[in-house]
Design a protein around this motif. Structure first.
Motif, mmCIF file in Angstrom:
data_model
loop_
_atom_site.group_PDB
_atom_site.id
_atom_site.type_symbol
_atom_site.label_atom_id
_atom_site.label_comp_id
_atom_site.label_asym_id
_atom_site.label_seq_id
_atom_site.Cartn_x
_atom_site.Cartn_y
_atom_site.Cartn_z
ATOM 1 N N PHE A 85 0.519 4.104 6.268
ATOM 2 C CA PHE A 85 0.700 2.727 5.801
ATOM 3 C C PHE A 85 1.898 2.075 6.478
ATOM 4 N N ARG A 86 2.947 2.837 6.739
ATOM 5 C CA ARG A 86 4.109 2.289 7.451
ATOM 6 C C ARG A 86 3.741 1.935 8.893
ATOM 7 N N LEU A 87 2.906 2.747 9.532
ATOM 8 C CA LEU A 87 2.435 2.451 10.887
ATOM 9 C C LEU A 87 1.657 1.143 10.911
ATOM 10 N N LEU A 88 0.733 0.980 9.970
ATOM 11 C CA LEU A 88 -0.093 -0.225 9.937
ATOM 12 C C LEU A 88 0.735 -1.467 9.611
ATOM 13 N N ALA A 89 1.676 -1.339 8.686
ATOM 14 C CA ALA A 89 2.554 -2.466 8.376
ATOM 15 C C ALA A 89 3.366 -2.861 9.596
ATOM 16 N N GLY A 90 3.814 -1.871 10.366
ATOM 17 C CA GLY A 90 4.607 -2.138 11.557
ATOM 18 C C GLY A 90 3.856 -2.926 12.619
ATOM 19 N N LEU A 91 2.544 -2.734 12.724
ATOM 20 C CA LEU A 91 1.761 -3.491 13.703
ATOM 21 C C LEU A 91 1.898 -4.996 13.474
ATOM 22 N N GLY A 92 1.862 -5.397 12.200
ATOM 23 C CA GLY A 92 2.016 -6.817 11.895
ATOM 24 C C GLY A 92 3.442 -7.285 12.073
ATOM 25 N N LEU A 93 4.378 -6.491 11.584
ATOM 26 C CA LEU A 93 5.775 -6.911 11.635
ATOM 27 C C LEU A 93 6.291 -7.002 13.062
ATOM 28 N N GLY A 94 5.814 -6.127 13.945
ATOM 29 C CA GLY A 94 6.337 -6.092 15.314
ATOM 30 C C GLY A 94 6.197 -7.396 16.066
ATOM 31 N N ALA A 95 5.145 -8.164 15.740
ATOM 32 C CA ALA A 95 4.931 -9.433 16.426
ATOM 33 C C ALA A 95 5.722 -10.572 15.805
ATOM 34 N N CYS A 96 6.238 -10.390 14.610
ATOM 35 C CA CYS A 96 6.898 -11.494 13.902
ATOM 36 C C CYS A 96 8.189 -11.931 14.590
ATOM 37 N N THR A 150 9.777 0.539 -6.090
ATOM 38 C CA THR A 150 10.130 -0.860 -6.345
ATOM 39 C C THR A 150 10.536 -1.564 -5.056
ATOM 40 N N MET A 151 11.151 -0.833 -4.148
ATOM 41 C CA MET A 151 11.584 -1.419 -2.886
ATOM 42 C C MET A 151 10.398 -2.005 -2.116
ATOM 43 N N PHE A 152 9.310 -1.258 -2.044
ATOM 44 C CA PHE A 152 8.154 -1.701 -1.271
ATOM 45 C C PHE A 152 7.348 -2.776 -1.998
ATOM 46 N N VAL A 153 7.325 -2.733 -3.316
ATOM 47 C CA VAL A 153 6.661 -3.801 -4.083
ATOM 48 C C VAL A 153 7.345 -5.137 -3.827
ATOM 49 N N VAL A 154 8.672 -5.149 -3.905
ATOM 50 C CA VAL A 154 9.425 -6.390 -3.697
ATOM 51 C C VAL A 154 9.210 -6.922 -2.283
ATOM 52 N N GLY A 155 9.288 -6.049 -1.285
ATOM 53 C CA GLY A 155 9.103 -6.484 0.105
ATOM 54 C C GLY A 155 7.717 -7.038 0.362
ATOM 55 N N GLY A 156 6.699 -6.374 -0.164
ATOM 56 C CA GLY A 156 5.332 -6.840 0.047
ATOM 57 C C GLY A 156 5.043 -8.160 -0.646
ATOM 58 N N ALA A 207 0.816 -1.217 0.000
ATOM 59 C CA ALA A 207 0.000 0.000 0.000
ATOM 60 C C ALA A 207 0.848 1.264 0.000
ATOM 61 N N VAL A 208 2.069 1.195 0.572
ATOM 62 C CA VAL A 208 2.960 2.354 0.592
ATOM 63 C C VAL A 208 3.206 2.887 -0.828
ATOM 64 N N VAL A 209 3.243 1.988 -1.791
ATOM 65 C CA VAL A 209 3.499 2.364 -3.191
ATOM 66 C C VAL A 209 2.474 3.384 -3.684
ATOM 67 N N PHE A 210 1.251 3.313 -3.170
ATOM 68 C CA PHE A 210 0.160 4.161 -3.653
ATOM 69 C C PHE A 210 -0.059 5.395 -2.780
#
Length: 432
Positions: free
Chosen positions: A106-117, A165-171, A93-96
């Protein structure tokens, strides 16, 4: 793959790949921030970049503190699948994003998921691994963290200034990993109310016995024994939790401060942008080497001794980077050695937490350490960003980092090497 006695390598590699995603997130902003500031795309400037870096880490910290402990109740696998999927969706979603505000949201929301990983994956590997290998299990899993960072730095060298491109690849990488986690990852710690036959029957233990050494007892615990943050406030854990919290705070301040701002710090010192990106890559290659060495030494000589040594040497080498180095070979060597000690210091804290706390508290304790540490991860980029905005990032940024390493040494000096676990009634129930 019905029991932990199965020696499948899937869990090892899948947890490692989950850490690769964390490594991507660790450095992705550091690789795109100089381009965003220079082009002012989406309205970015130094203030906007600092806000985006900070709010990203707020999300990661909240995920570690409030979502990761659910792995002790809902199971490690379920949480990993859900959180990797969530992170991947919002990374794409960051791409858009049309402006800094949406980029940061979008970075905040992505971080919520990543933080528990990270806490869930490390808890999983310490459930799964043979007894006496906490150091190696943790550090080897965390090599994925820095392999991901190195791969991201390589990708940046190839595609920047095309930052999207960085965020597309990561997602997309995360979306590819999620189904593998679901179908190939056996659960190590089922919910208390759904105890599998293997946990109820001693005869179901593996022939080797090591990987299921304590899990059956953990899942068979009565419902009132479920873990919570309140347990960390009961003897003998308060002093341990405080020391670990300070060290994790300082450790992640170093990790995120360096990975977010190293290219910009080096640019402030007169090096080119490409040189800064290359040094970021070298820093994380050093981290991988340091992790492989640190885990072996920790299991052999004791985690406390090695983590104190590692943080102490981190302080020395970080202070040394405040000296402008003209010789390119010496500069790259200095950054490599700094990476060897700085990043594995923080991972050794996680390994020690896995040893100090019992199985039923492992996910909660790791989530606490990672969550409080993320506050340091927020402060590191914020403080360094303020120094960059003030035009004094070089050399003062390195002095701040060296001081943080010294404070970690002081905090961990008061934590015991091992501790007896206690039940809710306060009775000793063995060694962690």
């Amino acid at each position: 793959m019905s029991s932990l006695g199965n020696k499948s390598r899937w869990p090892v590699w899948l947890c490692w790949l989950a850490m690769v995603l964390d490594g991507f997130d660790l450095v992705v902003l550091g690789t795109v921030i100089p381009t965003l500031i220079k082009s002012q795309e989406l309205g970015f400037d130094a203030v906007g970049a600092t806000f985006a870096a900070t709010i990203s880490l707020v999300g990661v910290g909240l995920g570690a503190l409030f979502i990761a402990p659910l792995s002790d109740r809902l199971g490690r696998r379920n949480l990993l699948v859900a959180c990797v999927s969530w992170f991947s969706i919002f990374t794409i979603a960051v791409v858009f994003a049309p402006n800094v505000a949406w980029f940061s949201t979008f970075r905040l929301l992505a971080g919520l998921g990543l933080g528990a990983c990270l806490p869930a994956a490390l808890a999983y590997m310490n459930d799964y691994a043979p007894a006496g290998t906490a150091g190696k299990s943790t550090t080897r899993t965390m090599t994925g963290y820095h392999v991901g960072a190195v791969a991201t730095a390589f990708l940046a060298l190839m595609v920047i200034p095309s930052w999207r491109t960085m965020f597309v690849v990561g997602g997309l990488a995360g979306l590819a990993l999620a189904p593998l986690l679901w179908f190939k990852l056996p659960e190590t710690l089922p919910p208390v109310l759904h105890i599998p036959a293997a946990a109820k029957s001693p005869a179901a233990a593996s022939p080797a016995g090591a990987p299921v050494r304590a899990e059956a007892a953990a899942v068979a615990a009565p419902a009132e024994e479920r873990a919570s943050f309140r347990d960390l406030g009961r003897k003998p854990y308060p002093l341990i939790a405080a020391g670990v919290a300070v060290a994790s705070f300082m450790g992640l301040l170093l990790v995120y401060g360096l990975n977010t701002w190293l290219p910009q710090l080096m640019a402030s010192a007169g090096y080119s942008l490409n040189a800064g990106l290359a040094l970021l890559l070298v820093l994380n290659v050093g981290a991988v080497v340091g992790l492989l060495i640190a885990g072996v030494l920790a299991d052999r000589h004791g985690t406390k001794r090695i983590v104190l040594l590692w943080f102490g040497l981190s302080a020395v080498f970080l202070a040394a980077l405040s000296i402008q180095i003209q010789n390119e070979v010496v500069l790259y060597a200095a950054v490599f050695v700094t990476g060897v000690f700085v990043f594995s210091s923080q991972v050794l804290v996680y390994a020690w937490v896995s040893q100090l706390f019992p199985v039923r508290l492992r996910g909660t304790a790791l989530g606490f350490a990672a969550g409080v540490g993320r506050l340091g991860a927020i402060l590191g980029p914020a403080v360094t960003g303020a120094l960059v905005a003030a035009g004094i990032a070089y050399p003062w940024g390195f002095y701040v980092f060296a001081a943080a390493a010294v404070l970690a040494v002081l905090a961990l000096a008061f934590v015991p090497q091992t501790v007896a676990a206690v039940s809710r009634t306060g009775a000793s129930v063995g060694r962690s």
